[in-house]
Design an enzyme around this catalytic site. Sequence first.
Site, mmCIF file in Angstrom:
data_model
loop_
_atom_site.group_PDB
_atom_site.id
_atom_site.type_symbol
_atom_site.label_atom_id
_atom_site.label_comp_id
_atom_site.label_asym_id
_atom_site.label_seq_id
_atom_site.Cartn_x
_atom_site.Cartn_y
_atom_site.Cartn_z
ATOM 1 N N HIS A 15 0.758 -1.292 -0.131
ATOM 2 C CA HIS A 15 -0.044 0.135 0.037
ATOM 3 C C HIS A 15 1.012 1.118 -0.096
ATOM 4 C CE1 HIS A 15 0.922 0.968 4.278
ATOM 5 N NE2 HIS A 15 0.688 -0.346 4.556
ATOM 6 N N ASP B 246 -1.847 -19.394 12.543
ATOM 7 C CA ASP B 246 -0.698 -20.177 13.264
ATOM 8 C C ASP B 246 -0.622 -19.855 14.690
ATOM 9 O OD1 ASP B 246 2.155 -20.228 13.795
ATOM 10 O OD2 ASP B 246 2.334 -21.423 11.816
ATOM 11 N N SER C 214 2.865 -4.984 6.756
ATOM 12 C CA SER C 214 2.497 -4.477 5.651
ATOM 13 C C SER C 214 3.500 -4.625 4.545
ATOM 14 C CB SER C 214 1.827 -3.150 5.500
ATOM 15 O OG SER C 214 0.916 -2.710 6.345
#
Length: 405
Positions: free
Chosen positions: A225, A352, A367
């Site tokens: 992003h 997980d 990110s």
Amino acid sequence: MICRKTYRKYLLVLLGISLLVLGVYDYFRERALIPDSYTQTEGGAGPETPGFPVAAQIQESVTKASYDSRNGSSYRISYRYLGVIPLKETNVQVTPKTTVTPGGIPIGIYMETDGVMVIGTGKVTGRDGLNYEPAFRLVQAGDYIRSVNGVKIREKEKLIESVEENGSEKLVLGIERSGRTFEIRLQAADTENGYRLGIWVRDNTQGIGTLTFLTENGKFGALGHGINDSDTGELLKISEGKLYDTTVAEIHRGEPGNPGQVAGLIRYRNNLICGQIQENTEAGIFGEGTERLGDKLDGEAVEVGYKQEITEGEAWVRSGINGEMRDYRIAIEEVKRNASDVNKGMILRVTDPELLALTGGIIQGMSGSPIIQNGKLIGAVTHVFVNDPTKGYGIFVEEMLSHVS
């Protein structure tokens, strides 16, 4: 007899309306199933041909497009409902099979804006004790100051210096706003601290993110992003930037309503530069990696998987957030192949136990973490659900690759 005929007419009208509604519903249902765009690997299959009631017509030969793919060739498929009503056109990009080295390593980010960015205006107190607002309604948050009296500037220090040198004379600022450039004239206020315009500005930003991939020719993609200004929310226009080595100092676990984050240490030294940032886009940051960046990635190159290959179910997110590169198990819960938001093509959930214990799910700083399914890099983590840190969004890898090809 008349009542019976009227009743039949009503039934026929009702039946006609029902068929029309069903037809409209089916039209938009079929439209939603057809991809807006499609990336076809050279020699591979193109989009599946839909059955009745949709007809497809290829505008160019698939064979020819594949043959010319090394030149970036593409073709278009036109879809029609019932073979008559225009439904959608899909652009197909044909590309050779692509391999990249997945990232997963934390990176330090430093970027300088292309010009001095305005984040707001306000009043200043003059030597006479009165309040002044020289820039009121002349500049606004998100503007970029490109020049002072015709001289280009890039740093806020240069802006302050130019204003001080100009004194009480009229000042001309070159402004860029939403792609449009123009000039404004204003007069600085004389304050106890010098001449001031009452404009709050920024010329750089820094932070921590995750590298997504490194291509065979040394190009990198990260974050998944863009980097926006924290005050205006606008995508930052940059002149240059650098990637640096970073050390993760602390991990703040995410909780519902309180996203966690990675706290790290960035050393801004020339010998720790890992790459030159050339673009800041909605799909991430991109540029040229250094030899140091390549040395930090010890994994093997993998093939790229495009959005039509992604399935709901098990996948993996690669991260070195804990000092050791690991693949953590996630579940892809939804694939939005026609998503309007480039950063939200997938919805995923962390399953997980080790990653959940370490971070609580997805946290700020993750990110760009690569998403891998069936041995292929399919995308990157982009955002976290604020109220459920175990869930987040992902971007399709082709959205990022388009900036490094």
